[in-house]
Scaffold this motif. Structure first.
Motif, PDB file in Angstrom:
ATOM      1  N   THR A  21      -2.491 -14.518  -0.825  1.00  0.00           N
ATOM      2  CA  THR A  21      -3.944 -14.205  -1.838  1.00  0.00           C
ATOM      3  C   THR A  21      -4.955 -12.930  -0.912  1.00  0.00           C
ATOM      4  OG1 THR A  21      -3.753 -16.517  -2.228  1.00  0.00           O
ATOM      5  CG2 THR A  21      -5.003 -15.555  -2.837  1.00  0.00           C
ATOM      6  N   THR A  22      -5.188 -13.218   0.108  1.00  0.00           N
ATOM      7  CA  THR A  22      -6.047 -12.190   0.645  1.00  0.00           C
ATOM      8  C   THR A  22      -5.610 -10.832   0.873  1.00  0.00           C
ATOM      9  OG1 THR A  22      -7.476 -14.160   1.680  1.00  0.00           O
ATOM     10  CG2 THR A  22      -7.939 -11.478   2.608  1.00  0.00           C
ATOM     11  N   LEU A  23      -3.660 -11.089   1.341  1.00  0.00           N
ATOM     12  CA  LEU A  23      -3.531  -9.431   1.440  1.00  0.00           C
ATOM     13  C   LEU A  23      -3.191  -9.285  -0.520  1.00  0.00           C
ATOM     14  CD1 LEU A  23      -0.931 -10.726   3.436  1.00  0.00           C
ATOM     15  CD2 LEU A  23      -2.802 -10.485   4.144  1.00  0.00           C
ATOM     16  N   ASP A  24      -3.292  -9.312  -1.140  1.00  0.00           N
ATOM     17  CA  ASP A  24      -2.585  -8.732  -2.224  1.00  0.00           C
ATOM     18  C   ASP A  24      -4.029  -8.466  -2.999  1.00  0.00           C
ATOM     19  OD1 ASP A  24       0.271  -9.486  -3.011  1.00  0.00           O
ATOM     20  OD2 ASP A  24      -0.348 -11.511  -4.315  1.00  0.00           O
ATOM     21  N   ARG A  25      -5.368  -9.373  -2.422  1.00  0.00           N
ATOM     22  CA  ARG A  25      -6.695  -8.615  -3.377  1.00  0.00           C
ATOM     23  C   ARG A  25      -7.592  -7.419  -1.909  1.00  0.00           C
ATOM     24  NH1 ARG A  25     -10.158 -12.250  -1.323  1.00  0.00           N
ATOM     25  NH2 ARG A  25      -8.817 -14.091  -2.982  1.00  0.00           N
ATOM     26  N   PHE A  26      -7.046  -7.362  -0.944  1.00  0.00           N
ATOM     27  CA  PHE A  26      -7.014  -7.015  -0.379  1.00  0.00           C
ATOM     28  C   PHE A  26      -6.735  -4.945  -0.560  1.00  0.00           C
ATOM     29  CE2 PHE A  26      -6.644  -3.713   3.540  1.00  0.00           C
ATOM     30  CZ  PHE A  26      -7.832  -3.174   4.353  1.00  0.00           C
ATOM     31  N   ALA A  27      -4.907  -5.102  -0.735  1.00  0.00           N
ATOM     32  CA  ALA A  27      -4.659  -4.112  -0.949  1.00  0.00           C
ATOM     33  C   ALA A  27      -4.912  -3.805  -2.861  1.00  0.00           C
ATOM     34  CB  ALA A  27      -3.434  -4.567  -1.189  1.00  0.00           C
ATOM     35  N   GLU A  28      -5.642  -4.349  -3.452  1.00  0.00           N
ATOM     36  CA  GLU A  28      -6.096  -3.808  -4.818  1.00  0.00           C
ATOM     37  C   GLU A  28      -7.234  -3.430  -4.701  1.00  0.00           C
ATOM     38  OE1 GLU A  28      -6.819  -7.221  -7.690  1.00  0.00           O
ATOM     39  OE2 GLU A  28      -4.919  -7.536  -7.289  1.00  0.00           O
ATOM     40  N   ASP A  29      -8.478  -4.055  -3.794  1.00  0.00           N
ATOM     41  CA  ASP A  29      -9.494  -3.248  -3.455  1.00  0.00           C
ATOM     42  C   ASP A  29      -8.900  -1.945  -2.553  1.00  0.00           C
ATOM     43  OD1 ASP A  29     -11.412  -5.072  -4.380  1.00  0.00           O
ATOM     44  OD2 ASP A  29     -10.354  -6.151  -3.098  1.00  0.00           O
ATOM     45  N   LEU A  30      -8.567  -1.800  -1.432  1.00  0.00           N
ATOM     46  CA  LEU A  30      -7.879  -0.533  -1.416  1.00  0.00           C
ATOM     47  C   LEU A  30      -7.275   0.607  -1.704  1.00  0.00           C
ATOM     48  CD1 LEU A  30      -8.506   1.308   2.114  1.00  0.00           C
ATOM     49  CD2 LEU A  30      -6.273  -0.414   2.402  1.00  0.00           C
ATOM     50  N   LEU A  42       1.247  -1.117  -0.058  1.00  0.00           N
ATOM     51  CA  LEU A  42      -0.440   0.262  -0.046  1.00  0.00           C
ATOM     52  C   LEU A  42       0.677   1.235  -0.020  1.00  0.00           C
ATOM     53  CD1 LEU A  42      -2.590  -1.201   2.996  1.00  0.00           C
ATOM     54  CD2 LEU A  42      -3.071  -0.841   0.286  1.00  0.00           C
ATOM     55  N   GLU A  43       2.668   0.626  -0.093  1.00  0.00           N
ATOM     56  CA  GLU A  43       3.125   1.935   0.353  1.00  0.00           C
ATOM     57  C   GLU A  43       2.884   3.235  -1.394  1.00  0.00           C
ATOM     58  OE1 GLU A  43       7.170   1.618   1.649  1.00  0.00           O
ATOM     59  OE2 GLU A  43       7.368   0.945  -0.356  1.00  0.00           O
ATOM     60  N   GLY A  44       2.911   4.743  -0.718  1.00  0.00           N
ATOM     61  CA  GLY A  44       2.605   5.830  -1.615  1.00  0.00           C
ATOM     62  C   GLY A  44       1.177   6.075  -1.594  1.00  0.00           C
ATOM     63  N   GLY A  93     -16.027  -6.465   0.349  1.00  0.00           N
ATOM     64  CA  GLY A  93     -16.083  -7.776   0.896  1.00  0.00           C
ATOM     65  C   GLY A  93     -15.718  -7.939   2.018  1.00  0.00           C
ATOM     66  N   TYR A  94     -15.112  -7.513   2.411  1.00  0.00           N
ATOM     67  CA  TYR A  94     -14.027  -7.446   4.669  1.00  0.00           C
ATOM     68  C   TYR A  94     -14.736  -6.963   5.419  1.00  0.00           C
ATOM     69  CZ  TYR A  94     -11.014  -7.668   0.293  1.00  0.00           C
ATOM     70  OH  TYR A  94     -10.257  -7.966  -0.944  1.00  0.00           O
ATOM     71  N   TYR A  95     -14.349  -7.037   6.450  1.00  0.00           N
ATOM     72  CA  TYR A  95     -14.957  -6.520   7.310  1.00  0.00           C
ATOM     73  C   TYR A  95     -13.662  -5.007   6.967  1.00  0.00           C
ATOM     74  CZ  TYR A  95     -16.296  -5.221  12.124  1.00  0.00           C
ATOM     75  OH  TYR A  95     -17.944  -4.289  13.197  1.00  0.00           O
ATOM     76  N   ALA A  96     -14.407  -3.646   8.284  1.00  0.00           N
ATOM     77  CA  ALA A  96     -13.902  -2.582   8.084  1.00  0.00           C
ATOM     78  C   ALA A  96     -11.783  -2.601   8.750  1.00  0.00           C
ATOM     79  CB  ALA A  96     -13.879  -1.516   8.660  1.00  0.00           C
TER      80      ALA A  96
END
Lengths: 453, 481, 453, 481
Positions: free
Chosen positions: D426-435, D358-360, D399-402
């Motif tokens: 996989t979950t972290l990558d997807r979350f980073a993309e979504d955020l 999420l850097e930057g 599709g996550y809790y906050a």
């Protein structure tokens, strides 16, 4: 003291009034008998849930379950490790209280779980496809035999003598009325010689059913069987312990047409014999000939992936007397349990469980072989996790003495060709070295000692 | 939608470890060993839990929705019953334990069959059958054996009314019999003349569903029984609809020779998304010697397991589905005699109440009172292009599971509704309102119904595509070979 | 052998690489110590889930739980019937694995369940409102005392001597540092005389805390208490067994300002003492002064009913040192269990359970009173389901002898004013006549016999 | 939405019956008896089951969604642990059972505290506290008692950094201390000068959260410890963030006098929607005599329960939350020493990986590596009218809790993200993309975020209305008085 009926007395009265009735009993006045409301040997008002649990807990406590005794018995039901997550997930109300997913839109989760079961089992067996489950391994084998008979139009079924005798019995029950003749193909030193198979083959033979592993725990070499059977136009059927398939050459690799199995080792509790899980897999040729439910993947009106019951033209509710089978309710919940089990263990976990079972069994076998008076059967033949021995005393008495010492030892066998002193042992991955040493010490003590009652 | 478990799979990932020590290679010869990859998914425990929790949420059950699936008796499954099979001593009991080590289990099953004998009015019971259809097959094999012993091998026919469950003819066929279908009268009742005509010295068995799948009890049942017996045939009762008479009448008293019941219907054991069920079979004494092996026998205070020589043989590997049967035993014990009777009386009350609430909406079958379920025909909506299936989909959107549709086959565009005794009047009233609204909608805005369901995770799946080009195995798993 | 970490070795390497690291250990290099990775008295690789369950099952089996012994002991923890549906529902993963519903849109079910808990408890207590739970009854009582102190700005707390001594101890622990002086108001024949209360009252008194019923099981008559306390500007606090409130006059009916209780009797397992459930109810005046979470009903942007955590300005995460309390995690799951329990039993079921408990206790009391040497305390005073007796022998020895016979008898009491021979008995609705006869026979036998070790 | 249980209630309906016999009136005098109706709902068992099953489905948990709630360590709760408190002999054990009847239970708890002592590097442990904040209060009361015994009653102040959990100052206040807040440096680390200035002979306790709520381990911790000790004060560690160092370092080795941990965070016991938690406290030997009563003591092979004279007294009715503690014991046993270490190392790996992903995107706090969680500030989005809460609502729709928002208070528009060791890459990558997508959306289409969430059962509730006109009791229940 429970009837799970929600009506208040007032609601009951109003509903009866709406129907123009004054009592509930009037609802059965038109029943074609005057012998209504029989007297039953039950208290008028029943028990509370606490009372009934106490009664059943009392009965349960009388049994020598695996939490009380160390189990070295298999013969079709195996004491494997079951992750707690299996119980937690299959116990969810949505799975437990739904029925066959006739309305796919309201049952996508259930359908997907069954689809994943079909996938996992077909992959484990190395076969093209799997149905959505049958009652148990024995009935699955019997249904496979019926497929072979129908498919070939022939009436002789060859069944390996290495098949679990209870499976043979069920096949006999299922086929007797249909004019099918069952012929047992004998084992030689725990394995079927291809020459023996050839001797039994003829143009009347619908198929041959072999076992992976045999009832005696031996692992057969089926090289050439596929070819020999195909040459006579007969089908090659295999009945496999799915746990063993983590180690052993699969029905698919042997070239089987149909393969069945008992799914209990895949995360299903021993439960005194049921409910268990009948597995049936097949090559694509038999897709429309196998019995039972099938779930297929398709798309919905918006093109989203969706799952449905499919190829229902094979089934009783459509084809009635011309159906492939009469099966309706199968073992869906247990198929989901097996899928969860396989997902939790994965290929490496399943391999470890199977390999550790094998290794524990071989350790036990060596130990028993060293006890004077005990004779190992099928020496030099590879085994999975079961093996047979001959004891120098009556096997039932021996078993009784082991049970008193906290061990459910090998299964005493008797009957034609088995003698009274034969015992079939098993060890699974959860047996420890200490437990194995313990049962060996107990066995020695019994054979040495005075308590052979 | 939830991705498939193979799409979540990450090669090398692990969930639960079955053993605490490292496991090396085995000494099995390579020629006997698996070479193909196992193709199983690889996930963490959390990924598995999350996947199946989500899948469960994508399914409706009695625990979440009113589930009026006719013929299936989707009643409430009391939570206490779920505890029973998990009790230590039942759950962990090896089926081939020495008899001395399973006395409690044998006593429980023996007690249950004794109770069932009384409830059914039969002389003996087998608990072995794994489902209703398995019970039917058992009953049919019993009939075969009976006539074989009696030397009447020429009895090769089984008569089945056209209103019967599909399992009846299919079971008859599996048992090696020829099936003759008896056409019902327009009222849905059995046609006594047609039956009499079909009965002959070739008739082994007449299979009746009582009450019938139309929710009607044969008025002329005593006469049916008389004629079947006169023809020397046996009479079989498909007890799938026992929720209409539990504790009220006994098949044995009516003259039936064989009856099966479905514990997952009448005795409240969970349906499990399509099983496990269980289908105990009761018989009169002339058929008792032929019941499946093994039998549980009591001698004094001791219970044992034994094979009987004249038995039809085994119909499954072990005794029975104890995980199901013990639940059913708990249910009977909790209800008591009065509770059993109330089950049926209230099942009838609910069905008749809902039927009357819907009166005039769609034509139904039968006059007077129905039993525990009833059948409506949506044929009148066809002129608007709306079929029974469309109504069913609308019912899904209204927040219910749908009734059984297109069964029984003899009613065009059938909707078979079974509320069970467990639903409250409030639920029935609301359902009646919603169904009324949907039928009106079929007349005013049929397009809306043809688009239904719209509130479910997916809309109508393409069933033709599914059957034409069957995908029975996850392509994502194939890729990982 | 389990760590619940999903990473494959390859993923770990790639993730480390992404971070420019080569080992996991580098992640803690910046930790301000050189004493990392201490050696612990644990196997390097731990146990499998099967092994750990076996170990704990072994420890559990050593205890005399209520499935092994018949419980006639209460004193703050009660052996009531708990419907299986309670366990089945609170065990659902969505409830179990969620946390405080900070995001209301994703936690509506949880919020609604808590809201229903607040409603059920406030109705049961006859009070205007309830919070969303505290740790247990004793801490709830202590927090109520703190409310009284803060509200009145006074420093003397009157606590009935009839209060459970462990509750008094907790109140003392909670208030000692705050300069609060605790004064016990003595009982006369098991009840507080209003004259005694008046003698203790002054303008320094923050409040009086009474019990329904008392520790001795007696039911007090609080007529006039409300008025006497109000006249002095002191608060009226009551600590009630919620089960008892199905029968007994409620805190609301007595005019209490705040009322607390231990929620364990409402469907919570004995569990050796926890987790239990602290109940706190109040009149509307104290809405913004009570500690703990509160769920309120409101509407969403579309006007649909919705639930949220509300009045958070009272709480530590907003007000920090000025908060009403430091409570954060409370006992939500148990509050849901209590709500399910109350829904399943309903008013009639709860009444039956409470009334049957009372009747069983009175049967037991009569029986004990007839045994020579046993003296009943508080004769002529109404009791709920507990009562005290004096024994003609040491109470601990008596209890030990009962335990050997399969009964967890009354609680042996000792200490100032109690003697060594006092015993506090309890019977709940699940005790049968047979069990009561059994324990009476055992008591007689012990008192008659030689095994007074 | 699901109706309230009072809206489903039908007067006269009944669910489970607690006793099998009819129960009559009691002989209690009417003046002492309840006159008001109980106001409880009246339903069938099925109605109750359906209601709460549906409510559960309206809530997200770790079992259904990635739940990156910072500071709360929402890790996976292994299903096997749920079995432990239900074991016969634990679940049904009365807390006041004679000691001879609870040896197994006492041994289990004793074993757990022995393990915790080692894991924390402390000399004694109490298992009594019911939650983290309860542990804090216990620690504070211990400090009070300690100085009282030492005759240093003038130590009436507790120092708390401004980055601390709100429970720290609240607990200090409940313990009767004056709270002094230490302002953090802009880096988020403790300001050594400010601390030194605040320390005095009035200081009883310094409460540090280590690592801090910013996901940073104080670099100068050894110096902090030195100065606190030099001032004669005690040092408290809020161990809420122990997932950053479990098995890696021990608070005792760092010089802390008191530490509490949260089993529902670090030791994987379920959060239960807001409890039950449990907050064991470890202390060095000089504080051991003051630990809460009762204590579990071992003598040879026998375990007993006893009160210690110098104790601060009871902090709850009974020993502890065994239903939680036994779960935690099982967890430690399953992990072993290596497993415990892996927990923290992988928690750190996941947090640092996600942070770098999420850097930057949004400014974060601290340089170099973070610990098991990290904090981002959404302040830069304010110019578009988007706040941290809006981003959180967008995350719900994805599709996550906050994550935790607006904490720690010292970071404006804070988003506190804690992935735990249990989530896959996989979950972290997807979350980073979504955020990342959501932050872009804040810039391009902020309206969309302000409307979020749109995929949840309700949209944003009106919190102002809820607080202004509080409805804390169901109006439907009031009606039924």
């Amino acid at each position: 003291m429970a009837d799970f009926i929600p009506h208040t007395p007032r609601e009951t009265q109003e509903m009866l009034g709406f129907l123009g009735l004054t009592s509930l009993e009037e609802l059965v006045r038109h029943y074609p008998t005057d012998r209504t409301f029989p007297s039953l040997p039950l208290a008028g008002e029943g028990m509370t849930e606490r009372e009934v649990l106490a009664e059943l807990r009392g009965l349960a406590a009388k049994n020598a379950g695996s939490s009380k005794v160390v189990v070295f018995r298999g013969a079709g039901a195996y004491d494997h490790f079951i992750p707690e997550a299996v119980h937690a997930l299959v116990g969810r109300g949505e799975f437990l209280t739904s029925y066959t997913p006739y309305q796919p839109e309201a049952s996508q989760g259930l359908l997907q779980a069954i689809f994943e079961f079909q996938t996992a089992i077909s992959r484990l067996f190395g076969m093209d496809l799997s149905n959505a489950s049958l009652y148990d391994g024995a009935t699955a084998a019997a249904e496979a035999c019926l497929v072979a008979v129908r498919h070939t139009g022939r009436s002789i079924l060859l069944v390996s003598e290495g098949m679990d005798p209870s499976v043979i019995e069920v096949i006999r029950t299922y086929t007797e009325g249909l004019g099918v003749r069952l012929r047992l193909v004998p084992l030689t030193e725990g394995r079927t010689r291809i020459e023996t198979l050839r001797e039994h083959l003829s143009s009347e033979v619908a198929g041959f059913l072999g076992a992976i592993p045999t009832f005696w725990g031996t692992v057969e070499d089926f090289s050439g069987f596929r070819e020999a059977l195909s040459a006579e136009g007969a089908l090659f059927l295999l009945h496999a312990n799915p746990h063993a398939l983590a180690l052993l050459r699969t029905p698919g690799e042997w070239g089987a047409d149909l393969a069945t199995g008992e799914g209990q080792p895949l995360g299903i509790s021993l439960s005194a014999g049921g409910p268990y899980l009948g597995l049936m897999t097949a090559s694509r040729t038999f897709m429309r000939k196998i019995p039972g439910r099938l779930v297929g993947q398709t798309v919905d009106q918006e093109g989203r992936r969706a799952y449905v019951l499919t190829l229902q033209a094979r089934e009783q509710h459509i084809r009635r007397e011309k159906a492939n089978s009469n099966i309706c309710s199968n073992e869906t919940l247990l198929s989901i349990a097996a899928t969860i089990y396989l997902s939790l263990l994965g290929p490496r976990g399943l391999y470890e469980a199977a390999a550790a079972s094998h290794q524990n069994a071989m350790t036990l076998r060596r130990g028993l072989g060293e006890i004077p008076g005990i004779r190992l059967l099928h020496e030099g033949v590879p085994h999975f996790h079961e093996f047979a021995v001959d004891l120098p005393m009556d096997a039932r008495t021996f078993s009784h003495n082991l049970l008193e010492r906290g061990y459910l030892g090998g299964l005493p066998l008797s009957g034609p060709g088995r003698g009274e002193n034969r015992m079939l042992w098993c060890a699974t991955e959860i047996r420890t070295d200490e437990e194995i040493r313990g049962v060996l010490a107990a066995a020695k003590e019994i054979l040495a000692g005075g308590n052979r009652r | 939608m939830e991705p498939s478990i193979w799409e979540i799979s990450r090669p090398g990932a692990r969930g639960v470890r079955p053993v605490s020590h490292p496991v090396g290679k085995t000494d099995l010869p390579a020629s006997l060993c698996r070479q193909d990859p196992m193709g199983l998914p690889e996930l963490s425990e959390l990924e598995t839990v999350r996947h199946f929790t989500r899948l469960s949420q994508l399914s409706r059950g009695v625990d979440t929705h009113f589930y009026p699936l006719g013929s299936c008796t989707m009643k409430y499954n009391p939570k206490v019953m779920d505890r029973v099979p998990g009790l230590t001593g039942f759950q962990d009991l090896h089926p081939l334990t020495d008899e001395e080590g399973m006395q409690g289990y044998l006593e429980a099953l023996w007690t249950f069959s004794e109770l069932l004998k009384e409830v059914l009015g039969m002389d003996e019971v087998t608990l072995a059958p794994a489902a209703g259809a398995h019970g039917e097959l058992t009953g049919i094999l019993l009939a075969r054996k009976y006539f074989e012993k009696k030397g009447e091998r020429s009895r090769t026919e089984i008569l089945v009314p056209d209103s019967a469950h599909g399992t009846n003819p299919a079971s008859a066929s599996m048992g090696g019999f020829t099936v003759r279908t008896i056409v019902s009268k327009s009222s849905g009742h059995i046609d006594l003349e047609a039956l009499t005509e079909a009965l002959s010295e070739r008739t082994a068995l007449v299979m009746l569903t009582a009450p019938s799948t139309l929710g009607l009890f044969e008025e002329e049942l005593p006469e049916v029984v008389r004629r079947v017996k006169a023809a020397g045939a046996l009479l079989y009762m498909d007890g799938a609809n026992m929720n209409a008479f539990l504790g009220v009448l006994r098949p044995g008293d009516l003259g039936f020779d064989i009856v099966h019941i479905n514990t997952h219907k009448t005795l409240a054991t969970p349906h499990g998304g399509g099983g496990p069920g269980s289908g105990p079979v009761g018989v009169r004494s002339h058929l008792a010697p032929f019941l499946p092996n093994p039998r549980i026998v009591r001698s004094g205070k001791t219970f044992s397991v034994s094979d009987q020589p004249e038995s039809i043989g085994r119909i499954r590997s072990f005794h029975g589905s104890s995980g199901v049967l013990l639940r059913a035993l708990a249910y009977i014990r909790m209800l008591g005699q009065d509770g059993l009777r109330r089950v049926s009386l209230y099942a009838l009350l609910n069905a008749n109440y809902l039927r009357k609430k819907l009166e005039g909406l769609l034509p139904g079958t039968g006059e007077g009172l129905c039993t525990h379920e009833f059948v409506l025909s949506a044929r009148s909506l066809e002129k608007k292009g709306v079929r029974a299936v469309d109504l069913a989909k609308g019912i899904l959107d209204a927040g219910y599971y749908a009734p059984t549709i297109y069964f029984p086959l003899i009613v065009p565009e059938a909707l078979m509704i079974e509320p069970t005794e467990c639903e409250s009047r409030t639920t029935l009233d609301r359902f009646a309102e919603d169904l009324t609204r949907l039928v009106r909608l079929a007349e005013t805005n049929p397009e809306k119904l043809l688009r239904a369901p719209e509130k479910t995770p997916v809309s109508r799946p393409d069933e033709v595509k599914a059957a034409r080009d069957p995908v029975l195995v996850d392509p994502a798993a194939e890729k990982r070979t």
